[in-house]
Design a protein around this motif. Structure first.
Motif, PDB file in Angstrom:
ATOM      1  N   ILE A  45       0.823  -1.219   0.000  1.00  0.00           N
ATOM      2  CA  ILE A  45       0.000   0.000   0.000  1.00  0.00           C
ATOM      3  C   ILE A  45       0.854   1.265   0.000  1.00  0.00           C
ATOM      4  O   ILE A  45       0.507   2.247  -0.646  1.00  0.00           O
ATOM      5  N   ARG A  46       1.965   1.244   0.688  1.00  0.00           N
ATOM      6  CA  ARG A  46       2.825   2.432   0.731  1.00  0.00           C
ATOM      7  C   ARG A  46       3.360   2.788  -0.658  1.00  0.00           C
ATOM      8  O   ARG A  46       3.317   3.938  -1.079  1.00  0.00           O
ATOM      9  N   LEU A  49       0.454   4.005  -2.976  1.00  0.00           N
ATOM     10  CA  LEU A  49       0.018   5.382  -2.674  1.00  0.00           C
ATOM     11  C   LEU A  49       1.062   6.413  -3.104  1.00  0.00           C
ATOM     12  O   LEU A  49       0.718   7.485  -3.600  1.00  0.00           O
ATOM     13  N   VAL A  76      -0.251   6.232   6.597  1.00  0.00           N
ATOM     14  CA  VAL A  76      -0.749   5.374   5.522  1.00  0.00           C
ATOM     15  C   VAL A  76      -2.276   5.405   5.507  1.00  0.00           C
ATOM     16  O   VAL A  76      -2.900   5.533   4.447  1.00  0.00           O
ATOM     17  N   LYS A  77      -2.863   5.307   6.681  1.00  0.00           N
ATOM     18  CA  LYS A  77      -4.323   5.324   6.791  1.00  0.00           C
ATOM     19  C   LYS A  77      -4.882   6.631   6.236  1.00  0.00           C
ATOM     20  O   LYS A  77      -5.854   6.631   5.470  1.00  0.00           O
ATOM     21  N   TYR A  80      -4.527   6.678   2.453  1.00  0.00           N
ATOM     22  CA  TYR A  80      -5.472   5.735   1.849  1.00  0.00           C
ATOM     23  C   TYR A  80      -6.874   6.326   1.829  1.00  0.00           C
ATOM     24  O   TYR A  80      -7.589   6.210   0.826  1.00  0.00           O
ATOM     25  N   GLN A  81      -7.261   6.964   2.917  1.00  0.00           N
ATOM     26  CA  GLN A  81      -8.593   7.578   2.964  1.00  0.00           C
ATOM     27  C   GLN A  81      -8.715   8.703   1.933  1.00  0.00           C
ATOM     28  O   GLN A  81      -9.754   8.844   1.283  1.00  0.00           O
ATOM     29  N   ALA A  83      -7.067   8.812  -0.895  1.00  0.00           N
ATOM     30  CA  ALA A  83      -7.127   8.130  -2.199  1.00  0.00           C
ATOM     31  C   ALA A  83      -8.534   7.599  -2.449  1.00  0.00           C
ATOM     32  O   ALA A  83      -9.058   7.713  -3.563  1.00  0.00           O
ATOM     33  N   ARG A  84      -9.146   7.033  -1.436  1.00  0.00           N
ATOM     34  CA  ARG A  84     -10.519   6.525  -1.582  1.00  0.00           C
ATOM     35  C   ARG A  84     -11.470   7.643  -1.972  1.00  0.00           C
ATOM     36  O   ARG A  84     -12.327   7.460  -2.838  1.00  0.00           O
ATOM     37  N   LEU A 112      -5.976  -0.758  -4.685  1.00  0.00           N
ATOM     38  CA  LEU A 112      -5.688  -0.174  -3.372  1.00  0.00           C
ATOM     39  C   LEU A 112      -6.479  -0.868  -2.269  1.00  0.00           C
ATOM     40  O   LEU A 112      -5.957  -1.056  -1.157  1.00  0.00           O
ATOM     41  N   GLN A 113      -7.721  -1.241  -2.541  1.00  0.00           N
ATOM     42  CA  GLN A 113      -8.520  -1.954  -1.533  1.00  0.00           C
ATOM     43  C   GLN A 113      -7.859  -3.274  -1.146  1.00  0.00           C
ATOM     44  O   GLN A 113      -7.798  -3.619   0.041  1.00  0.00           O
ATOM     45  N   TRP A 116      -4.819  -2.546   0.905  1.00  0.00           N
ATOM     46  CA  TRP A 116      -5.227  -2.077   2.233  1.00  0.00           C
ATOM     47  C   TRP A 116      -5.614  -3.259   3.120  1.00  0.00           C
ATOM     48  O   TRP A 116      -5.244  -3.309   4.296  1.00  0.00           O
TER      49      TRP A 116
END
Length: 127
Positions: A45-46, A49, A76-77, A80-81, A83-84, A112-113, A116
């Motif tokens: 994920i890193r 992103l 990261v969280k 990711y949020q 990006a979502r 990405l999902q 994650w």
């Protein structure tokens, strides 16, 4: 020389086939870009992103995030949020995204999902 209705039908079908072929080629190019972006880092994920900007369009709302900014789980969280939100189909609809942009977003969103899910299964310190 007179044109018959069959000639017009053939011309119309030929144009449809050409447009369909062009659309297929565009999707193949997009698939290749997505494949190159995710190759070797499908579950990281890193890395995904930090390189997401490579496949997104200029007005996507996504900004480059250096890998060094994604060292902590909370960072990261947060990324990711973001990006979502950037890739979510409802948000794209609001921003009048093109079909190609929606296609890229859908593929990236799915990749990405998956990454994650792996990340949160390995990291017990997610808050």
């Amino acid at each position: 020389m007179t044109r018959t209705p069959q000639d017009e039908d053939r011309t119309w079908c030929g144009q449809d086939e050409k447009q369909h072929s062009e659309k297929d080629m565009e999707l193949e190019f997009l698939d290749e870009d997505i494949r190159l972006w995710s190759a070797g880092k499908e579950l990281n994920i890193r890395m995904l992103l930090s390189t997401l900007h490579q496949i997104l369009w200029p007005n996507s709302g996504w900004y480059t995030i250096p890998l060094t900014s994604l060292l902590e789980s909370s960072q990261v969280k947060k990324a990711y949020q973001k990006a979502r939100l950037c890739l979510h189909p409802d948000k794209l609809q609001q921003r009048s995204a093109t079909p190609a942009q929606k296609y890229v977003a859908e593929k990236a969103f799915s990749i990405l999902q998956d990454a994650w899910a792996v990340f949160i299964s390995q990291d017990v310190f997610i808050i």
